[in-house]
Scaffold this motif. Structure first.
Motif, short mmCIF file in Angstrom:
data_model
loop_
_atom_site.label_atom_id
_atom_site.label_comp_id
_atom_site.label_asym_id
_atom_site.label_seq_id
_atom_site.Cartn_x
_atom_site.Cartn_y
_atom_site.Cartn_z
N ASP A 80 0.82 -1.21 0.00
CA ASP A 80 0.00 0.00 0.00
C ASP A 80 0.86 1.26 0.00
N ASP A 81 2.00 1.20 0.71
CA ASP A 81 2.90 2.36 0.76
C ASP A 81 3.57 2.58 -0.60
N ILE A 82 3.94 1.49 -1.26
CA ILE A 82 4.52 1.61 -2.60
C ILE A 82 3.49 2.20 -3.55
N ASP A 83 2.27 1.70 -3.47
CA ASP A 83 1.21 2.21 -4.34
C ASP A 83 0.96 3.70 -4.10
N GLU A 85 3.10 5.95 -3.04
CA GLU A 85 4.20 6.74 -3.60
C GLU A 85 4.07 6.86 -5.12
N PHE A 86 3.62 5.78 -5.76
CA PHE A 86 3.47 5.84 -7.22
C PHE A 86 2.29 6.73 -7.63
N ARG A 87 1.31 6.81 -6.76
CA ARG A 87 0.19 7.72 -7.06
C ARG A 87 0.67 9.17 -7.06
N LEU A 88 1.76 9.43 -6.31
CA LEU A 88 2.34 10.76 -6.31
C LEU A 88 3.20 10.99 -7.54
N HIS A 89 3.54 9.88 -8.27
CA HIS A 89 4.35 9.98 -9.49
C HIS A 89 3.69 9.15 -10.59
N PRO A 90 2.45 9.47 -10.99
CA PRO A 90 1.70 8.64 -11.93
C PRO A 90 2.35 8.53 -13.30
N GLU A 91 3.21 9.48 -13.65
CA GLU A 91 3.84 9.44 -14.97
C GLU A 91 4.79 8.25 -15.12
N ALA A 92 5.21 7.66 -14.01
CA ALA A 92 6.18 6.55 -14.08
C ALA A 92 5.53 5.19 -13.93
N ASP A 93 4.23 5.15 -13.71
CA ASP A 93 3.57 3.89 -13.39
C ASP A 93 3.35 3.06 -14.65
N GLU A 94 4.04 1.87 -14.71
CA GLU A 94 3.85 0.93 -15.81
C GLU A 94 3.45 -0.42 -15.23
N SER A 95 2.59 -0.40 -14.24
CA SER A 95 2.22 -1.59 -13.50
C SER A 95 1.35 -2.52 -14.34
N PRO A 96 1.17 -3.81 -13.89
CA PRO A 96 0.28 -4.72 -14.60
C PRO A 96 -1.12 -4.17 -14.75
N ALA A 97 -1.54 -3.26 -13.86
CA ALA A 97 -2.87 -2.65 -14.02
C ALA A 97 -2.94 -1.89 -15.34
N ASN A 98 -1.76 -1.39 -15.80
CA ASN A 98 -1.70 -0.68 -17.06
C ASN A 98 -1.15 -1.56 -18.18
N GLN A 99 -0.99 -2.86 -17.91
CA GLN A 99 -0.32 -3.73 -18.87
C GLN A 99 -1.11 -3.84 -20.18
N LEU A 100 -2.41 -3.84 -20.11
CA LEU A 100 -3.20 -3.95 -21.34
C LEU A 100 -3.02 -2.75 -22.23
N VAL A 156 2.93 -16.16 -12.30
CA VAL A 156 4.11 -15.71 -11.56
C VAL A 156 4.20 -14.19 -11.59
N ASN A 157 3.93 -13.58 -12.75
CA ASN A 157 3.95 -12.12 -12.85
C ASN A 157 2.94 -11.49 -11.90
N MET A 158 1.74 -12.05 -11.85
CA MET A 158 0.70 -11.50 -10.97
C MET A 158 1.06 -11.71 -9.50
N LEU A 159 1.76 -12.81 -9.19
CA LEU A 159 2.16 -13.06 -7.81
C LEU A 159 3.23 -12.07 -7.35
N ILE A 160 4.26 -11.89 -8.15
CA ILE A 160 5.37 -11.05 -7.70
C ILE A 160 5.02 -9.57 -7.74
N THR A 161 3.96 -9.21 -8.46
CA THR A 161 3.53 -7.81 -8.47
C THR A 161 2.37 -7.56 -7.52
N GLY A 162 1.93 -8.61 -6.79
CA GLY A 162 0.92 -8.42 -5.77
C GLY A 162 -0.52 -8.48 -6.23
#
Length: 326
Positions: A80-83, A85-100, A156-162
């Motif tokens: 949650d803390d990592i998330d 921090e990334f919400r404060l820097h949305p321009e860098a977020d390339e998470s699986p949520a944005n994978q599509l 495995v990708n979904m596991l290691i990215t939470g």
């Protein structure tokens, strides 16, 4: 995805104990940051080396420093803390949520702890997209087309990215046209030969010691299909391999295990059914009954998608022609 100049940046942290907490169990925090920035992070003593585009490095550096300061203040660091921090820097977020959205550019990649997986055919790309889009997905086609391999990679990708908390892989324990008789050993030793292809796939994506610890802690489970009865599988990525050898009742039992926050993938080859004569395949029944339900993905492979030895594709085609001509 960032396309800037690839460089290396070094971050140094004075307290090695806090750095361990910053990296997280199995380096899970670093993996999360890697996935969300598109960079690679390597640990060297009390340093972290950041490899990738400069703009993504800068965002990762800000996030890592902020999380380290949190640890210095005696506060824990979680996903949650990592998330946050990334919400404060949305321009860098390339998470699986944005994978599509990343897939829309035509490039499809699956990041695991040991390697980067790239689908080799259009059918494989469509399948990977479907695995991310749908909570229930079917992969149907001949051997060697990557159905199970890609599904385990996504798991495995979904596991290691939470995105999920555990991986559960299972198969029907059905003999492939042979009578093996009594197998000696413990229950686990008896079923291990049936599960070996799933072990092989996991070993390709996770370091051996990490996989052993995950299995010990039940973060990764490999079990015969019969062991799924009575369970509700929540927050898990679940794969049923060799599904053509599940009976109709077994398939219904398995499909109804799907719980909150889970993903389920069914893979199988309709031409390699090893069930006793007269026993219908649960895979064929599921395909017939569920085809019209929205949000269930059906993906099909042919001999053109075989990624094993070229002779395998030729062998499959020969058998298909023989069946068609019979």
């Amino acid at each position: 995805m960032s396309t800037g100049t690839l460089t290396e940046a070094i971050l140094e942290f004075p307290d090695n104990r806090l750095l361990i907490d910053l990296c997280g169990e199995f380096d899970r925090n670093l993996t999360d940051i890697e996935a969300r920035t598109g960079i690679q992070i390597l640990r060297r003593g009390n340093q972290l080396a950041l490899h990738g585009p400069e703009e993504s490095q800068a965002a990762a550096r800000e996030v890592l420093n902020a999380l380290y300061q949190r640890l210095e203040q005696g506060r824990p660091v979680g996903r949650d803390d990592i998330d946050r921090e990334f919400r404060l820097h949305p321009e860098a977020d390339e998470s699986p949520a944005n994978q599509l959205e990343m897939f829309d550019g035509g490039k499809v990649e699956i990041k695991t702890r040991k390697k980067l997986i790239e689908p080799r055919t259009d059918a494989q790309k469509d399948y990977v997209r479907s695995l991310y889009q749908n909570e229930l997905c079917f992969g149907i086609g001949p051997a060697g087309t990557g159905k199970t391999y890609l599904a385990v990679a996504v798991g495995v990708n979904m596991l290691i990215t939470g995105a999920v908390d555990k991986i559960i892989l299972c198969r029907p324990a059905v003999e492939a046209g042979e009578r093996l008789g009594f197998l000696p050993g413990t229950q686990e030793e008896k079923v291990d030969p049936y599960m070996q292809p799933l072990y092989d796939a996991l070993n390709d994506f996770l370091p051996g010691k990490q996989l052993a610890k995950m299995r010990e802690e039940k973060i990764v489970e490999i079990a015969p299909l019969a062991f799924m009865r009575g369970r509700t599988l929540s927050n898990a990525f679940v794969v049923l391999d060799e599904a053509q050898n599940a009976t109709t009742m077994q398939m219904k039992m398995f499909l109804t295990r799907l719980g909150e926050g889970s993903r389920m993938t069914i893979t199988g080859d309709r031409t390699q059914i090893d069930l006793p004569r007269g026993v219908p395949s649960g895979l064929q029944d599921a395909e017939r009954l569920l085809k019209t339900i929205d949000k269930i993905g059906f993906n099909y492979f042919t001999s053109a998608d075989v990624v094993r030895h070229p002779l395998v594709a030729a062998i499959i085609e020969a058998y298909e022609k023989d069946v068609d001509g019979a």
